[in-house]
Design an enzyme around this catalytic site. Structure first.
Site, mmCIF file in Angstrom:
data_model
loop_
_atom_site.group_PDB
_atom_site.id
_atom_site.type_symbol
_atom_site.label_atom_id
_atom_site.label_comp_id
_atom_site.label_asym_id
_atom_site.label_seq_id
_atom_site.Cartn_x
_atom_site.Cartn_y
_atom_site.Cartn_z
ATOM 1 N N LYS A 207 0.830 -1.218 0.000
ATOM 2 C CA LYS A 207 0.000 0.000 0.000
ATOM 3 C C LYS A 207 0.862 1.264 0.000
ATOM 4 O O LYS A 207 0.611 2.198 -0.775
ATOM 5 C CB LYS A 207 -0.942 -0.011 1.212
ATOM 6 C CG LYS A 207 -1.944 -1.173 1.191
ATOM 7 C CD LYS A 207 -2.949 -1.088 2.327
ATOM 8 C CE LYS A 207 -2.318 -1.217 3.691
ATOM 9 N NZ LYS A 207 -1.675 -2.539 3.895
ATOM 10 N N THR A 208 1.867 1.307 0.845
ATOM 11 C CA THR A 208 2.752 2.480 0.885
ATOM 12 C C THR A 208 3.537 2.607 -0.421
ATOM 13 O O THR A 208 3.710 3.716 -0.953
ATOM 14 C CB THR A 208 3.721 2.380 2.076
ATOM 15 O OG1 THR A 208 2.970 2.292 3.296
ATOM 16 C CG2 THR A 208 4.627 3.596 2.143
ATOM 17 N N ASP B 126 -1.410 6.886 6.218
ATOM 18 C CA ASP B 126 -1.371 5.468 6.582
ATOM 19 C C ASP B 126 -2.256 5.245 7.805
ATOM 20 O O ASP B 126 -2.428 6.144 8.629
ATOM 21 C CB ASP B 126 0.067 5.056 6.877
ATOM 22 C CG ASP B 126 0.260 3.551 6.840
ATOM 23 O OD1 ASP B 126 -0.659 2.838 6.387
ATOM 24 O OD2 ASP B 126 1.331 3.074 7.257
ATOM 25 N N THR C 148 -5.663 -1.257 7.118
ATOM 26 C CA THR C 148 -5.698 -2.710 7.256
ATOM 27 C C THR C 148 -7.059 -3.162 7.760
ATOM 28 O O THR C 148 -7.328 -4.363 7.839
ATOM 29 C CB THR C 148 -4.610 -3.189 8.246
ATOM 30 O OG1 THR C 148 -4.785 -2.502 9.504
ATOM 31 C CG2 THR C 148 -3.221 -2.887 7.706
ATOM 32 N N ARG D 104 6.667 -8.317 1.975
ATOM 33 C CA ARG D 104 7.563 -7.831 3.025
ATOM 34 C C ARG D 104 8.223 -8.989 3.763
ATOM 35 O O ARG D 104 9.433 -8.968 4.038
ATOM 36 C CB ARG D 104 6.785 -6.957 4.014
ATOM 37 C CG ARG D 104 7.618 -6.507 5.222
ATOM 38 C CD ARG D 104 6.824 -5.611 6.130
ATOM 39 N NE ARG D 104 6.567 -4.316 5.482
ATOM 40 C CZ ARG D 104 5.548 -3.524 5.786
ATOM 41 N NH1 ARG D 104 4.678 -3.883 6.706
ATOM 42 N NH2 ARG D 104 5.405 -2.364 5.182
#
Length: 352
Positions: free
Chosen positions: A68-69, A113, A162, A221
């Site tokens: 997302k980032t 965020d 999230t 990640r």
């Protein structure tokens, strides 16, 4: 008993953020996975560029570590505009948000965020800013308070969450494009690993990439983090050469099994099976059995176990599925949750 969750934790902290920045793709064409989201987002951005106007506000939902980032940074890069980054918890007061909005340049991308964790006053101010590109600054208190309208340069808000269900409907409805980030399959994670290994100057055979990808819990990640641990292991114990056996040995050493479960995951399942006969058992009791806080078990371990079909949440408590018995090398009882599915699968495999 305390468990180190750093290796398979979906969140990134400290120095890892710097490492992630070096591995992040910079353009949409470099981004791996999320094919549907990429195509939709590409259309949104190309249309905005042709109209020479900021694109609609974008909301991205999905688990941590799915990109997302990274996509928010790519949006700003594709539009050739600056990017301002903040987070929901940092916006405690309306004034915090007003200070950011008032300094945005035209077309700038504002990334928030964890947008679901914004304070209510800031959230209500954001409604007007997203819709009319202005905010009302309240001066004074009580009956003498005065609202002064302040124009805001047209901007694009990119929100990441999230937990999309916690977003109030008025905020969610103001986003023109909503993207849901899915967990990655093994093939996509292999592509991520090959790209990262090239950037790290590491030779990664296909079977080694497959081994790492299969233990990465569907999250890029985590895949990149496991790749770095495999690299460390290879440098110290295998003369820097990564093979499938080296990758498997490294991840076994760090107690990440073939399905991506770590020590806490296996401890939860082990307690549920061996101490409570597979359940049902309450969350608090289960947490005491593994020596962790209930929130840790519920937020950190359970989502992945449920997604893997190893644990079920029922009104009576947590229940281990038949697949959980099999995963720990135990024979599931006939009345185990989902036992019929396991029997059917074994029959199908037997007749194949």
């Amino acid at each position: 008993m305390s468990f180190d969750r750093d290796l398979v934790a979906p969140d990134a902290e400290g120095d890892e953020r710097l490492i992630e920045a070096a591995l992040r793709p910079k353009r949409l064409e470099e981004f791996i996975g999320q094919a549907r989201v990429r195509e939709q987002l590409s259309l949104v951005l190309q249309s905005a560029l042709r109209r020479n106007r900021p694109p609609d506000h974008v909301l991205m939902s999905g688990g941590p570590g799915l990109g997302k980032t990274t996509l928010s940074m790519i949006i700003a890069t594709e539009l050739s505009v600056p990017l301002r980054i903040t987070s929901g918890p940092a916006l405690e007061r309306a004034g915090d948000l007003a200070a950011i909005l008032s300094t945005l340049s035209e077309g700038e991308v504002l990334f928030i965020d964890e947008i679901h964790r914004m304070a209510r006053p800031a959230e209500e101010m954001l409604y007007l800013a997203m819709e009319d590109f202005r905010v009302d600054i309240v001066v004074g208190k009580g009956p003498g308070a005065t609202a002064i309208p302040l124009e805001v340069a047209p901007f694009t808000l990119v929100g990441a969450t999230t937990r999309a269900g916690l977003l109030p409907a008025p905020l969610r409805d103001r986003f023109g494009f909503v993207a849901h980030m899915e967990f990655y399959d093994v093939a996509e994670l292999e592509q991520v690993l090959h790209r990262s290994s090239r950037l790290l100057g590491l030779q990664l055979p296909g079977d080694a990439a497959h081994e790492i990808a299969g233990r990465s819990r569907g999250t890029p990640r985590i895949a990149n983090r496991l790749l770095r641990r495999v690299r460390d292991f290879a440098e110290v114990r295998a003369d820097g050469v990564v093979t499938r056996d080296v990758a498997s040995a490294a991840l076994n050493l760090y107690e990440v099994d073939a399905e991506g479960l770590d020590r806490l995951d296996r401890a939860v399942l082990g307690a549920l099976l061996r101490k409570f006969g597979g359940g049902p058992v309450g969350l608090s009791t289960l947490a005491v059995a593994v020596g962790e806080e209930p929130e840790t078990v519920e937020v950190v371990a359970e989502p992945f176990l449920v997604r893997q079909g190893l644990l079920a949440r029922t009104p009576r408590g947590r229940v281990a599925t038949a697949a959980a018995w099999v995963h720990l090398g135990l024979t599931p009882p006939p009345d185990a949750f989902g036992a019929s599915m396991v029997v059917d699968l074994e029959d199908d495999l037997g007749h194949a």
